[in-house]
Design a protein around this motif. Structure first.
Motif, mmCIF file in Angstrom:
data_model
loop_
_atom_site.group_PDB
_atom_site.id
_atom_site.type_symbol
_atom_site.label_atom_id
_atom_site.label_comp_id
_atom_site.label_asym_id
_atom_site.label_seq_id
_atom_site.Cartn_x
_atom_site.Cartn_y
_atom_site.Cartn_z
ATOM 1 N N TRP A 172 -36.870 68.806 14.191
ATOM 2 C CA TRP A 172 -36.061 67.804 13.505
ATOM 3 C C TRP A 172 -35.104 68.464 12.512
ATOM 4 O O TRP A 172 -33.965 68.028 12.365
ATOM 5 C CB TRP A 172 -36.948 66.817 12.769
ATOM 6 C CG TRP A 172 -37.690 65.857 13.652
ATOM 7 C CD1 TRP A 172 -37.542 65.694 15.002
ATOM 8 C CD2 TRP A 172 -38.686 64.940 13.243
ATOM 9 N NE1 TRP A 172 -38.401 64.725 15.465
ATOM 10 C CE2 TRP A 172 -39.116 64.243 14.403
ATOM 11 C CE3 TRP A 172 -39.270 64.630 12.025
ATOM 12 C CZ2 TRP A 172 -40.092 63.250 14.356
ATOM 13 C CZ3 TRP A 172 -40.249 63.648 11.980
ATOM 14 C CH2 TRP A 172 -40.648 62.971 13.133
ATOM 15 N N GLU A 173 -35.601 69.494 11.779
ATOM 16 C CA GLU A 173 -34.745 70.182 10.805
ATOM 17 C C GLU A 173 -33.537 70.822 11.474
ATOM 18 O O GLU A 173 -32.443 70.838 10.904
ATOM 19 C CB GLU A 173 -35.555 71.253 10.056
ATOM 20 C CG GLU A 173 -36.547 70.677 9.082
ATOM 21 C CD GLU A 173 -37.486 71.719 8.501
ATOM 22 O OE1 GLU A 173 -38.028 71.460 7.416
ATOM 23 O OE2 GLU A 173 -37.675 72.794 9.118
ATOM 24 N N LYS A 175 -32.171 69.815 14.420
ATOM 25 C CA LYS A 175 -31.391 68.876 15.227
ATOM 26 C C LYS A 175 -30.710 67.772 14.425
ATOM 27 O O LYS A 175 -29.615 67.354 14.765
ATOM 28 C CB LYS A 175 -32.296 68.256 16.289
ATOM 29 C CG LYS A 175 -31.566 67.334 17.228
ATOM 30 C CD LYS A 175 -32.327 67.179 18.506
ATOM 31 C CE LYS A 175 -31.687 66.191 19.422
ATOM 32 N NZ LYS A 175 -30.655 66.698 20.266
ATOM 33 N N TYR A 176 -31.370 67.277 13.372
ATOM 34 C CA TYR A 176 -30.879 66.076 12.699
ATOM 35 C C TYR A 176 -30.259 66.386 11.339
ATOM 36 O O TYR A 176 -30.637 67.352 10.673
ATOM 37 C CB TYR A 176 -32.012 65.066 12.547
ATOM 38 C CG TYR A 176 -32.570 64.622 13.877
ATOM 39 C CD1 TYR A 176 -31.796 63.865 14.751
ATOM 40 C CD2 TYR A 176 -33.846 64.986 14.285
ATOM 41 C CE1 TYR A 176 -32.289 63.475 15.992
ATOM 42 C CE2 TYR A 176 -34.338 64.597 15.523
ATOM 43 C CZ TYR A 176 -33.552 63.844 16.364
ATOM 44 O OH TYR A 176 -34.035 63.463 17.582
ATOM 45 N N PRO A 177 -29.318 65.534 10.902
ATOM 46 C CA PRO A 177 -28.703 65.723 9.584
ATOM 47 C C PRO A 177 -29.751 65.627 8.473
ATOM 48 O O PRO A 177 -30.760 64.925 8.608
ATOM 49 C CB PRO A 177 -27.698 64.565 9.476
ATOM 50 C CG PRO A 177 -27.565 63.995 10.839
ATOM 51 C CD PRO A 177 -28.779 64.383 11.619
ATOM 52 N N LEU A 180 -30.967 62.066 7.280
ATOM 53 C CA LEU A 180 -31.901 61.433 8.203
ATOM 54 C C LEU A 180 -33.272 62.119 8.141
ATOM 55 O O LEU A 180 -34.310 61.452 8.113
ATOM 56 C CB LEU A 180 -31.361 61.491 9.648
ATOM 57 C CG LEU A 180 -32.204 60.819 10.720
ATOM 58 C CD1 LEU A 180 -32.419 59.352 10.410
ATOM 59 C CD2 LEU A 180 -31.552 60.989 12.075
ATOM 60 N N LEU A 181 -33.287 63.438 8.075
ATOM 61 C CA LEU A 181 -34.543 64.191 7.962
ATOM 62 C C LEU A 181 -35.290 63.780 6.707
ATOM 63 O O LEU A 181 -36.503 63.591 6.719
ATOM 64 C CB LEU A 181 -34.254 65.695 7.953
ATOM 65 C CG LEU A 181 -35.465 66.591 7.873
ATOM 66 C CD1 LEU A 181 -36.277 66.504 9.157
ATOM 67 C CD2 LEU A 181 -35.046 68.014 7.601
#
Length: 187
Positions: A172-173, A175-177, A180-181
Motif C-alpha cells: 500500500w505504501e 502504490k497509494y498516495p 489515502l494510506l
C-alpha cells in the motif's frame, strides 16, 4: 493397540461449522483405517474427557484453536500440559482472529495453518513454545454439501488477509498516495 483420536466439537459457534467439519474429518480418517470419536465441548466435557483419558487418548484435533487455552482450575496450568496429550489445532483463519486461540506456550499444542502467510504471521508475532506449521491438507469435504444452508447472526465479517499484514502495508505504501494510506493505516 489402535490409535485413539478425538475430534473436539463446539456447537455454539456462529452457524456451527465444526459439527460438519468433524463429521467430514471423521469420515476421511475412517477411509484411512483410523477410528476417531467426536468429543463435545459442553457441560459434560470434563467428565467425558477424564473418562476417555483413563482409557487412553493418543491425540486430539480441534478447529481454529478452540480449547487450546483450557486451564486446570486447581493448578492454573494448561490442560494439555497437565494431561500430556498432544492437541493439533487446524486453522483456516488468520491468527489475528481470536488471538487467544493461537497462542501456544505449551509443548503439547501444535498450531497448523492452511495458508503459509498465516503461519509466518503466527511465528513472527505470537508467543509459542513450538513454531506453527504450514501444511496442505487433503480435501475432506465432499463436492456436494449436505450442511445447513441457513445462516443467522448479526455479524459484520471483514475480508480475511491472505497475505502477511506487513507485506500488505508495504505494498500500500508503494502504490497509494500518502493521504489515502493515512486514512487506511493511520500512518
Amino acid at each position: 493397540f489402535p490409535v485413539t483420536i478425538f475430534l473436539l466439537n463446539w456447537k455454539n459457534g456462529e452457524n456451527d461449522p465444526f459439527t460438519y467439519f468433524n463429521k467430514c474429518l471423521q469420515n476421511k480418517l475412517y477411509t484411512l483405517g483410523k477410528r476417531s470419536e467426536i468429543l463435545e465441548l459442553n457441560e459434560n466435557f470434563e467428565n467425558n474427557f477424564l473418562k476417555n483419558l483413563k482409557e487412553g487418548i493418543d491425540f486430539v484435533i480441534t478447529w481454529q484453536g478452540i480449547a487450546s487455552n483450557l486451564l486446570n482450575k486447581k493448578t492454573g496450568r494448561n490442560l494439555w500440559d497437565e494431561v500430556k496429550v498432544p492437541l493439533f489445532c487446524l486453522h483456516g483463519d488468520h491468527p489475528c482472529h481470536k488471538l487467544q486461540n493461537h497462542t501456544a506456550i505449551s509443548d503439547y499444542i501444535h498450531h497448523i495453518y492452511l495458508a503459509p502467510s498465516f503461519c509466518r504471521y503466527a511465528n513472527q508475532f505470537i508467543p509459542r513454545a513450538k513454531s506453527a506449521k504450514f501444511i496442505i491438507l487433503p480435501n475432506i469435504f465432499p463436492t456436494v454439501s449436505d450442511s445447513d444452508r441457513h445462516f443467522s447472526g448479526d455479524y459484520f465479517i471483514f475480508p480475511k488477509n491472505h497475505d502477511d499484514t506487513q507485506e500488505m502495508i508495504r505494498f500500500w505504501e508503494e502504490k497509494y498516495p500518502h493521504l489515502l494510506l493515512h486514512i487506511v493505516t493511520g500512518k
